[in-house]
Motif scaffolding. Structure first.
Motif, PDB file in Angstrom:
ATOM      1  N   ASP A 286      -4.671  -8.279 -22.232  1.00  0.00           N
ATOM      2  CA  ASP A 286      -3.792  -7.152 -22.539  1.00  0.00           C
ATOM      3  C   ASP A 286      -2.940  -6.873 -21.306  1.00  0.00           C
ATOM      4  N   LEU A 287      -1.664  -7.249 -21.370  1.00  0.00           N
ATOM      5  CA  LEU A 287      -0.787  -7.129 -20.208  1.00  0.00           C
ATOM      6  C   LEU A 287      -0.514  -5.683 -19.820  1.00  0.00           C
ATOM      7  N   ARG A 288      -0.825  -4.755 -20.721  1.00  0.00           N
ATOM      8  CA  ARG A 288      -0.636  -3.346 -20.362  1.00  0.00           C
ATOM      9  C   ARG A 288      -1.574  -2.935 -19.231  1.00  0.00           C
ATOM     10  N   LEU A 289      -2.669  -3.688 -19.056  1.00  0.00           N
ATOM     11  CA  LEU A 289      -3.585  -3.371 -17.961  1.00  0.00           C
ATOM     12  C   LEU A 289      -2.897  -3.452 -16.609  1.00  0.00           C
ATOM     13  N   PHE A 290      -1.879  -4.333 -16.497  1.00  0.00           N
ATOM     14  CA  PHE A 290      -1.194  -4.492 -15.219  1.00  0.00           C
ATOM     15  C   PHE A 290      -0.265  -3.319 -14.912  1.00  0.00           C
ATOM     16  N   GLY A 291      -0.108  -2.419 -15.878  1.00  0.00           N
ATOM     17  CA  GLY A 291       0.593  -1.178 -15.586  1.00  0.00           C
ATOM     18  C   GLY A 291      -0.199  -0.291 -14.651  1.00  0.00           C
ATOM     19  N   ASN A 292      -1.490  -0.542 -14.557  1.00  0.00           N
ATOM     20  CA  ASN A 292      -2.339   0.175 -13.611  1.00  0.00           C
ATOM     21  C   ASN A 292      -2.154  -0.467 -12.227  1.00  0.00           C
ATOM     22  N   PRO A 293      -1.619   0.266 -11.253  1.00  0.00           N
ATOM     23  CA  PRO A 293      -1.372  -0.351  -9.936  1.00  0.00           C
ATOM     24  C   PRO A 293      -2.638  -0.812  -9.241  1.00  0.00           C
ATOM     25  N   ARG A 294      -3.787  -0.261  -9.624  1.00  0.00           N
ATOM     26  CA  ARG A 294      -5.034  -0.724  -9.019  1.00  0.00           C
ATOM     27  C   ARG A 294      -5.306  -2.173  -9.383  1.00  0.00           C
ATOM     28  N   LEU A 295      -4.999  -2.543 -10.620  1.00  0.00           N
ATOM     29  CA  LEU A 295      -5.191  -3.931 -11.037  1.00  0.00           C
ATOM     30  C   LEU A 295      -4.128  -4.838 -10.430  1.00  0.00           C
ATOM     31  N   ALA A 296      -2.865  -4.441 -10.553  1.00  0.00           N
ATOM     32  CA  ALA A 296      -1.770  -5.296 -10.088  1.00  0.00           C
ATOM     33  C   ALA A 296      -1.832  -5.507  -8.577  1.00  0.00           C
ATOM     34  N   TRP A 297      -1.939  -4.429  -7.820  1.00  0.00           N
ATOM     35  CA  TRP A 297      -1.893  -4.563  -6.360  1.00  0.00           C
ATOM     36  C   TRP A 297      -3.252  -4.909  -5.775  1.00  0.00           C
ATOM     37  N   GLY A 298      -4.323  -4.595  -6.491  1.00  0.00           N
ATOM     38  CA  GLY A 298      -5.631  -5.089  -6.068  1.00  0.00           C
ATOM     39  C   GLY A 298      -5.686  -6.600  -6.144  1.00  0.00           C
ATOM     40  N   THR A 299      -5.137  -7.167  -7.221  1.00  0.00           N
ATOM     41  CA  THR A 299      -5.082  -8.624  -7.358  1.00  0.00           C
ATOM     42  C   THR A 299      -4.189  -9.243  -6.290  1.00  0.00           C
ATOM     43  N   ALA A 300      -3.053  -8.585  -6.000  1.00  0.00           N
ATOM     44  CA  ALA A 300      -2.155  -9.097  -4.955  1.00  0.00           C
ATOM     45  C   ALA A 300      -2.855  -9.116  -3.595  1.00  0.00           C
ATOM     46  N   ALA A 301      -3.626  -8.069  -3.301  1.00  0.00           N
ATOM     47  CA  ALA A 301      -4.335  -8.012  -2.020  1.00  0.00           C
ATOM     48  C   ALA A 301      -5.402  -9.097  -1.935  1.00  0.00           C
ATOM     49  N   VAL A 302      -6.110  -9.327  -3.033  1.00  0.00           N
ATOM     50  CA  VAL A 302      -7.112 -10.395  -3.058  1.00  0.00           C
ATOM     51  C   VAL A 302      -6.454 -11.752  -2.814  1.00  0.00           C
ATOM     52  N   ALA A 401     -12.983  -6.682   4.573  1.00  0.00           N
ATOM     53  CA  ALA A 401     -12.618  -5.290   4.295  1.00  0.00           C
ATOM     54  C   ALA A 401     -11.450  -5.199   3.319  1.00  0.00           C
ATOM     55  N   ALA A 402     -10.689  -6.272   3.167  1.00  0.00           N
ATOM     56  CA  ALA A 402      -9.647  -6.312   2.135  1.00  0.00           C
ATOM     57  C   ALA A 402     -10.233  -6.715   0.791  1.00  0.00           C
ATOM     58  N   PHE A 403     -11.160  -7.689   0.801  1.00  0.00           N
ATOM     59  CA  PHE A 403     -11.740  -8.191  -0.446  1.00  0.00           C
ATOM     60  C   PHE A 403     -12.539  -7.121  -1.199  1.00  0.00           C
ATOM     61  N   VAL A 404     -13.435  -6.421  -0.504  1.00  0.00           N
ATOM     62  CA  VAL A 404     -14.396  -5.551  -1.198  1.00  0.00           C
ATOM     63  C   VAL A 404     -13.703  -4.431  -1.971  1.00  0.00           C
ATOM     64  N   PRO A 405     -12.876  -3.569  -1.341  1.00  0.00           N
ATOM     65  CA  PRO A 405     -12.242  -2.503  -2.120  1.00  0.00           C
ATOM     66  C   PRO A 405     -11.214  -3.011  -3.126  1.00  0.00           C
ATOM     67  N   SER A 406     -10.548  -4.134  -2.815  1.00  0.00           N
ATOM     68  CA  SER A 406      -9.580  -4.687  -3.776  1.00  0.00           C
ATOM     69  C   SER A 406     -10.291  -5.173  -5.031  1.00  0.00           C
ATOM     70  N   THR A 407     -11.414  -5.854  -4.854  1.00  0.00           N
ATOM     71  CA  THR A 407     -12.192  -6.322  -6.001  1.00  0.00           C
ATOM     72  C   THR A 407     -12.694  -5.148  -6.836  1.00  0.00           C
ATOM     73  N   ASP A 408     -13.168  -4.104  -6.173  1.00  0.00           N
ATOM     74  CA  ASP A 408     -13.630  -2.923  -6.893  1.00  0.00           C
ATOM     75  C   ASP A 408     -12.485  -2.281  -7.664  1.00  0.00           C
ATOM     76  N   ALA A 409     -11.288  -2.238  -7.070  1.00  0.00           N
ATOM     77  CA  ALA A 409     -10.138  -1.653  -7.751  1.00  0.00           C
ATOM     78  C   ALA A 409      -9.774  -2.451  -8.999  1.00  0.00           C
ATOM     79  N   VAL A 410      -9.798  -3.782  -8.887  1.00  0.00           N
ATOM     80  CA  VAL A 410      -9.477  -4.633 -10.044  1.00  0.00           C
ATOM     81  C   VAL A 410     -10.478  -4.410 -11.168  1.00  0.00           C
ATOM     82  N   MET A 411     -11.770  -4.443 -10.843  1.00  0.00           N
ATOM     83  CA  MET A 411     -12.788  -4.325 -11.887  1.00  0.00           C
ATOM     84  C   MET A 411     -12.812  -2.931 -12.504  1.00  0.00           C
ATOM     85  N   ALA A 412     -12.494  -1.905 -11.728  1.00  0.00           N
ATOM     86  CA  ALA A 412     -12.480  -0.547 -12.269  1.00  0.00           C
ATOM     87  C   ALA A 412     -11.309  -0.332 -13.222  1.00  0.00           C
TER      88      ALA A 412
END
Length: 549
Positions: A286-302, A401-412
């Motif tokens: 569901d591409l609407r999930l990427f409207g959530n910046p936590r998913l989009a930018w969490g993935t970019a940070a990972v 320190a970049a991986f852990v919170p970014s991964t949590d943001a994506v999964m949340a």
């Protein structure tokens, strides 16, 4: 039958239904309680399952010089021994994550471990570089089956309040593969033949399989949608052609027909995937999930963190062995500070995120890595390892320190029913980042090496010059065959040229990390994702002391 008899019969039927429902509810509650009580043991098993993938990523790097000699592998073949694994792994991650949600995450984890073991056995006895590349590709398929499952099962067994801690521990244990692969691999290469580095996977798989049968609960989407076969096919083609284009660029050039054609195919199929997913009633993603910046930018940070880690490991392994003359075992020992930094990153992230937020934590981590990459660009052939080791410790801390919170943001940001797909999105970001790290930083290192060596080799025999241009390892081998002052001069020229290329790659990595830090600071929300009020728990709510422990 009288009215009273009918009433009694109906009453007994309702009572039986109620007893059955109570029994089923009690059984379900018991299973949930058992799953919650075992969650930390489950975490250990999931971490070991991921550990095998990390070990395979790192152990192959220390074997590169030996594989070049034993199999007569060219620089391109060496790169494909590393990248065949990444190509199949990255190309299949989204598909395997979606299918795992549908058919069972534990089932896919076990199947992936079995395939990984079989491919490792094949790779150990490969008779040529081509056979080893095929084995690595099959290991990538097994890795794609394994990788989405641990994180999605972790989300299933841990309540929201404990997930940052669990992800930190999961990352910390898995990070042991960073030094463990080179360390054990280096020792095996000194004691046995090169195939032993692949046989190392077999006992780890055996432990993970047995423990997984006992301690990992099965989970899947409670009401899986209809399979989106077109979406699955388009995602595989788009990711595979994208990663292929990136990793082929250093050998063929970014403007070559193969690279441009591959990237064009990725663009076309990627656009087709987006259009299809927007139109279909039950999309795979569901591409609407990427409207959530936590998913989009969490993935970019990972993706950025993976680019830094993989590109550094690929180049630094060659620097430690070819330039500084370390054995594989010695090179593996010198990666230990990186893993120590990863281990520290989990607890540090747990304290920073509640205080300054996810976005600021990740941005600060990427910014620190940028500074350290800039410092590494200054290394020379005789630079003290103590300086390099200190930089590795801090880079491990920054990347972790970049991986852990970014991964949590994506999964949340992904519904828990689609945890496998969410994990696959996160892992796809890592694998694309890994391919970019080798593709971009590796290409820049090779570019600087070739340019630095061009003037020197112009006066050599054409065959020697051609060999020296292929790679620093080939140049050192040619220098050994020449011997005397001519060989010593070629050795010095090759190592100096490689260090010049390494410095160029580190500066480029520093620029990418700095730009990423600025964007993440502006785009990734610093407020943590609160647990939904009605979120189902794996057991009764844990006490405050449990959460804080």
């Amino acid at each position: 039958m009288t009215l009273r008899a009918r009433h009694n019969r109906g009453s007994r039927h309702r009572q039986e239904q109620e007893r059955t429902a109570r029994t089923m509810k009690g059984s379900d509650t018991t299973a949930q309680d058992r799953k919650y009580r075992r969650r930390w043991w489950t975490l250990v098993v999931l971490s070991v399952s991921l550990l095998i993938i990390i070990i395979d990523d790192t152990i192959i790097n220390v074997a590169i010089p030996i594989l070049q000699r034993e199999l007569g592998a060219s620089a391109t073949a060496l790169q494909w021994i590393v990248d065949a694994y990444i190509l199949t792994f990255a190309g299949l991650l989204l598909t395997m994550g979606a299918l795992g949600d549908r058919f069972g995450r534990k089932r896919f984890l076990q199947l992936g471990l079995l395939l990984f073991a079989a491919a490792s056995l094949f790779g150990a006895y490969a008779a040529s570089a081509s056979q080893l590349i095929l084995a690595r590709a099959l290991m990538g398929v097994g890795g794609a089956l394994i990788m989405p499952s641990p994180l999605s099962v972790l989300i299933d067994v841990f309540p929201r309040q404990e997930r940052v801690k669990a992800i930190g521990i999961w990352t910390g244990i898995a990070s042991l593969g960073i030094p463990l692969g080179p360390l054990v691999g280096g020792w095996l290469l000194e004691q046995y033949w090169w195939g032993s580095v692949f046989l190392l996977n077999l006992p780890i798989v055996a432990v993970a399989l047995l423990a997984g049968l006992l301690l990992v609960p099965e989970s899947r989407h409670p009401a899986p949608p209809r399979p989106d076969l077109a979406g699955l096919a388009l995602s595989v083609v788009a990711l595979t052609t994208l990663v292929y284009g990136i990793i082929e660029a250093p050998a063929s050039g970014w403007t070559s027909t193969a690279v441009l054609g591959s990237l064009a195919a990725a663009l076309v199929t990627g656009a087709g995937f987006v259009v299809h997913e927007r139109r279909v009633r039950q999309p795979m993603l569901d591409l609407r999930l990427f409207g959530n910046p936590r998913l989009a930018w969490g993935t970019a940070a990972v993706t950025l963190a993976a680019l830094a880690l993989t590109g550094l490991a690929f180049d630094l392994t060659q620097y430690l062995q070819f330039v500084q003359g370390n054995t594989p075992l010695q090179a593996g020992l010198r990666f230990l500070p990186l893993a120590i930094g990863f281990g520290i990153a989990g607890p540090v992230s747990q304290r920073l995120v509640p205080r300054i937020g996810t976005g600021r934590t990740v941005a600060a981590a990427l910014g620190g890595v940028a500074v350290l990459f800039a410092a590494l660009s200054r290394v020379q052939p005789g630079t003290s390892y103590w300086l390099v080791g200190a930089a590795l410790l801090l880079i491990g801390l920054g990347v972790g320190a970049a991986f852990v919170p970014s991964t949590d943001a994506v999964m949340a940001a992904v519904p828990e029913a689609n945890a496998g797909l969410g994990s696959a999105i996160n892992d796809s970001g890592r694998q694309v980042g890994a391919a970019l790290g080798i593709g971009i930083l590796g290409a820049l290192t090779n570019m600087g090496y070739t340019a630095g060596l061009a003037t020197f080799v112009s006066g050599l025999d054409p065959n020697v010059a051609a060999a020296a241009k292929r790679s620093v390892g080939a140049a050192l081998q040619a220098a050994g065959e020449l011997g005397g002052p001519a060989g010593a001069a070629l050795r010095q020229a090759a190592t100096t040229a490689f260090v010049d290329g390494f410095g160029l790659a580190m500066l480029a990595g520093a620029a990418l990390m700095a730009a990423g830090a600025v964007l993440v600071l502006r785009r990734l929300p610093s407020g943590d994702v609160p647990a939904p009020a009605a979120e189902p728990q794996s057991s009764p709510q844990p006490s405050a002391s449990t959460v804080a422990s």
